[in-house]
Design a protein around this motif. Structure first.
Motif, PDB file in Angstrom:
ATOM      1  N   PRO A  47     -49.246  -8.091   3.023  1.00  0.00           N
ATOM      2  CA  PRO A  47     -48.885  -9.825   3.696  1.00  0.00           C
ATOM      3  C   PRO A  47     -49.397  -9.696   5.893  1.00  0.00           C
ATOM      4  O   PRO A  47     -47.610  -9.152   5.804  1.00  0.00           O
ATOM      5  CB  PRO A  47     -48.592 -10.632   3.074  1.00  0.00           C
ATOM      6  CG  PRO A  47     -48.005 -10.274   1.738  1.00  0.00           C
ATOM      7  CD  PRO A  47     -48.435  -8.639   2.359  1.00  0.00           C
ATOM      8  N   TRP A  73     -55.240  -9.015   4.576  1.00  0.00           N
ATOM      9  CA  TRP A  73     -54.720  -9.468   3.908  1.00  0.00           C
ATOM     10  C   TRP A  73     -53.436 -10.107   5.068  1.00  0.00           C
ATOM     11  O   TRP A  73     -52.714 -10.519   5.524  1.00  0.00           O
ATOM     12  CB  TRP A  73     -53.283  -8.717   3.464  1.00  0.00           C
ATOM     13  CG  TRP A  73     -53.076  -9.110   2.496  1.00  0.00           C
ATOM     14  CD1 TRP A  73     -52.509 -10.601   2.029  1.00  0.00           C
ATOM     15  CD2 TRP A  73     -51.801  -8.627   1.112  1.00  0.00           C
ATOM     16  NE1 TRP A  73     -52.050 -10.840   0.261  1.00  0.00           N
ATOM     17  CE2 TRP A  73     -51.457  -9.533   0.412  1.00  0.00           C
ATOM     18  CE3 TRP A  73     -51.036  -6.624   1.116  1.00  0.00           C
ATOM     19  CZ2 TRP A  73     -50.856  -9.437  -0.598  1.00  0.00           C
ATOM     20  CZ3 TRP A  73     -50.427  -7.017   0.282  1.00  0.00           C
ATOM     21  CH2 TRP A  73     -50.115  -8.382  -0.835  1.00  0.00           C
ATOM     22  N   GLN A  74     -53.793 -11.390   4.652  1.00  0.00           N
ATOM     23  CA  GLN A  74     -53.920 -12.728   5.671  1.00  0.00           C
ATOM     24  C   GLN A  74     -52.582 -12.948   5.039  1.00  0.00           C
ATOM     25  O   GLN A  74     -52.347 -12.953   4.384  1.00  0.00           O
ATOM     26  CB  GLN A  74     -55.026 -14.241   5.198  1.00  0.00           C
ATOM     27  CG  GLN A  74     -55.004 -15.145   5.525  1.00  0.00           C
ATOM     28  CD  GLN A  74     -55.480 -15.741   5.307  1.00  0.00           C
ATOM     29  OE1 GLN A  74     -56.914 -16.469   4.508  1.00  0.00           O
ATOM     30  NE2 GLN A  74     -55.349 -17.377   6.486  1.00  0.00           N
ATOM     31  N   ARG A  75     -51.940 -13.007   6.534  1.00  0.00           N
ATOM     32  CA  ARG A  75     -49.915 -13.681   6.457  1.00  0.00           C
ATOM     33  C   ARG A  75     -50.314 -14.842   5.334  1.00  0.00           C
ATOM     34  O   ARG A  75     -51.031 -16.119   4.836  1.00  0.00           O
ATOM     35  CB  ARG A  75     -49.607 -14.071   7.779  1.00  0.00           C
ATOM     36  CG  ARG A  75     -48.001 -14.530   7.892  1.00  0.00           C
ATOM     37  CD  ARG A  75     -47.792 -15.021   9.565  1.00  0.00           C
ATOM     38  NE  ARG A  75     -48.661 -15.962  10.097  1.00  0.00           N
ATOM     39  CZ  ARG A  75     -48.058 -16.821  10.302  1.00  0.00           C
ATOM     40  NH1 ARG A  75     -47.020 -16.982   9.167  1.00  0.00           N
ATOM     41  NH2 ARG A  75     -49.456 -18.261  10.852  1.00  0.00           N
ATOM     42  N   LYS A  76     -49.413 -14.972   4.748  1.00  0.00           N
ATOM     43  CA  LYS A  76     -48.981 -15.778   3.949  1.00  0.00           C
ATOM     44  C   LYS A  76     -47.826 -16.776   4.656  1.00  0.00           C
ATOM     45  O   LYS A  76     -46.849 -16.853   5.764  1.00  0.00           O
ATOM     46  CB  LYS A  76     -47.945 -15.636   2.342  1.00  0.00           C
ATOM     47  CG  LYS A  76     -48.286 -14.618   1.305  1.00  0.00           C
ATOM     48  CD  LYS A  76     -48.222 -14.410  -0.283  1.00  0.00           C
ATOM     49  CE  LYS A  76     -48.317 -13.563  -0.703  1.00  0.00           C
ATOM     50  NZ  LYS A  76     -47.972 -14.179  -2.217  1.00  0.00           N
ATOM     51  N   TYR A  77     -48.782 -18.180   4.120  1.00  0.00           N
ATOM     52  CA  TYR A  77     -47.673 -19.398   5.175  1.00  0.00           C
ATOM     53  C   TYR A  77     -47.399 -20.164   4.130  1.00  0.00           C
ATOM     54  O   TYR A  77     -47.594 -20.977   3.275  1.00  0.00           O
ATOM     55  CB  TYR A  77     -48.656 -19.874   5.692  1.00  0.00           C
ATOM     56  CG  TYR A  77     -48.312 -21.066   6.375  1.00  0.00           C
ATOM     57  CD1 TYR A  77     -47.185 -21.161   7.352  1.00  0.00           C
ATOM     58  CD2 TYR A  77     -48.934 -22.929   6.251  1.00  0.00           C
ATOM     59  CE1 TYR A  77     -47.307 -22.051   8.621  1.00  0.00           C
ATOM     60  CE2 TYR A  77     -47.774 -23.801   6.896  1.00  0.00           C
ATOM     61  CZ  TYR A  77     -47.411 -23.175   7.946  1.00  0.00           C
ATOM     62  OH  TYR A  77     -47.134 -24.251   8.685  1.00  0.00           O
ATOM     63  N   ASP A  79     -45.926 -19.610   1.450  1.00  0.00           N
ATOM     64  CA  ASP A  79     -46.269 -18.854  -0.126  1.00  0.00           C
ATOM     65  C   ASP A  79     -46.573 -19.380  -0.440  1.00  0.00           C
ATOM     66  O   ASP A  79     -47.663 -19.032  -1.733  1.00  0.00           O
ATOM     67  CB  ASP A  79     -44.755 -19.794  -0.770  1.00  0.00           C
ATOM     68  CG  ASP A  79     -43.679 -19.621  -0.694  1.00  0.00           C
ATOM     69  OD1 ASP A  79     -43.072 -18.567  -0.435  1.00  0.00           O
ATOM     70  OD2 ASP A  79     -42.355 -19.899  -1.072  1.00  0.00           O
ATOM     71  N   SER A  80     -47.591 -19.657   0.407  1.00  0.00           N
ATOM     72  CA  SER A  80     -49.391 -20.164  -0.144  1.00  0.00           C
ATOM     73  C   SER A  80     -50.130 -18.692   0.714  1.00  0.00           C
ATOM     74  O   SER A  80     -50.186 -18.972   1.983  1.00  0.00           O
ATOM     75  CB  SER A  80     -49.653 -20.938   0.363  1.00  0.00           C
ATOM     76  OG  SER A  80     -50.233 -21.686   1.368  1.00  0.00           O
ATOM     77  N   GLY A  81     -51.392 -17.644  -0.324  1.00  0.00           N
ATOM     78  CA  GLY A  81     -51.840 -16.972   0.656  1.00  0.00           C
ATOM     79  C   GLY A  81     -52.716 -16.304  -0.033  1.00  0.00           C
ATOM     80  O   GLY A  81     -52.391 -16.397  -2.046  1.00  0.00           O
ATOM     81  N   GLU A  82     -53.393 -15.121  -0.412  1.00  0.00           N
ATOM     82  CA  GLU A  82     -54.394 -14.085  -1.336  1.00  0.00           C
ATOM     83  C   GLU A  82     -52.715 -13.337  -1.762  1.00  0.00           C
ATOM     84  O   GLU A  82     -51.997 -12.957  -1.376  1.00  0.00           O
ATOM     85  CB  GLU A  82     -55.140 -13.360  -0.708  1.00  0.00           C
ATOM     86  CG  GLU A  82     -56.064 -14.011   0.058  1.00  0.00           C
ATOM     87  CD  GLU A  82     -57.044 -14.580  -0.702  1.00  0.00           C
ATOM     88  OE1 GLU A  82     -57.416 -14.196  -2.509  1.00  0.00           O
ATOM     89  OE2 GLU A  82     -57.816 -15.495  -1.085  1.00  0.00           O
ATOM     90  N   ASP A  83     -53.472 -12.837  -3.378  1.00  0.00           N
ATOM     91  CA  ASP A  83     -52.344 -12.406  -3.899  1.00  0.00           C
ATOM     92  C   ASP A  83     -52.335 -10.990  -3.328  1.00  0.00           C
ATOM     93  O   ASP A  83     -51.800 -10.662  -4.609  1.00  0.00           O
ATOM     94  CB  ASP A  83     -52.144 -12.616  -5.536  1.00  0.00           C
ATOM     95  CG  ASP A  83     -51.795 -14.168  -5.603  1.00  0.00           C
ATOM     96  OD1 ASP A  83     -50.767 -14.425  -5.116  1.00  0.00           O
ATOM     97  OD2 ASP A  83     -52.437 -14.632  -7.109  1.00  0.00           O
TER      98      ASP A  83
END
Length: 127
Positions: A47, A73-77, A79-83
């Motif tokens: 991420p 891979w987009q940064r999680k923000y 705890d949401s974002g792509e797996d």
């Protein structure tokens, strides 16, 4: 969309001078010039990271040319974002262009369904 990305399709699109961005499977192999083959999963995509590899082999099969491979891979923000990240087979030119084109929501899923099983059956033509 991932299962639609094939080296055969990419080769055909390239021969027709059509720009493309296709999602490819994580377990696929790539080979940068002068290096051994490695799995995409070994490229270190986590991420918040990305990469763009121009002119790499994307299959161990003979008879296919070189392609560009983008990883994003987009940064999680919070705890949401792509797996998982995206591994993209492309000839579009840059990481930014590949990611922007792949994100384009204007009917991509519907188009893929039409091309696969919704009437055109494009994959059967390539086999």
């Amino acid at each position: 969309m991932r299962e639609f990305g094939s080296v055969k399709l990419a080769s055909w699109l390239g021969e027709k001078n059509i720009k493309f961005v296709l999602r490819i499977k994580l377990g696929g192999y790539i080979q940068e010039q002068g290096k051994e083959f490695k799995r995409l999963s070994e490229c270190g995509l986590v991420p918040g990271t990305s990469f763009y590899l121009p002119g790499v082999k994307v299959t161990k099969q003979k008879g296919f040319g070189l392609f560009d491979v983008a990883g994003y891979w987009q940064r999680k923000y919070r705890d949401s974002g792509e797996d998982e990240g995206w591994y993209l087979l492309t000839n579009i030119g840059t990481l930014k262009q590949a990611v922007t084109a792949f994100k384009c929501p204007s009917g991509i899923e519907a188009m893929f369904k039409d091309c696969k099983t919704g009437g055109y059956n494009l994959e059967a033509l390539l086999n």
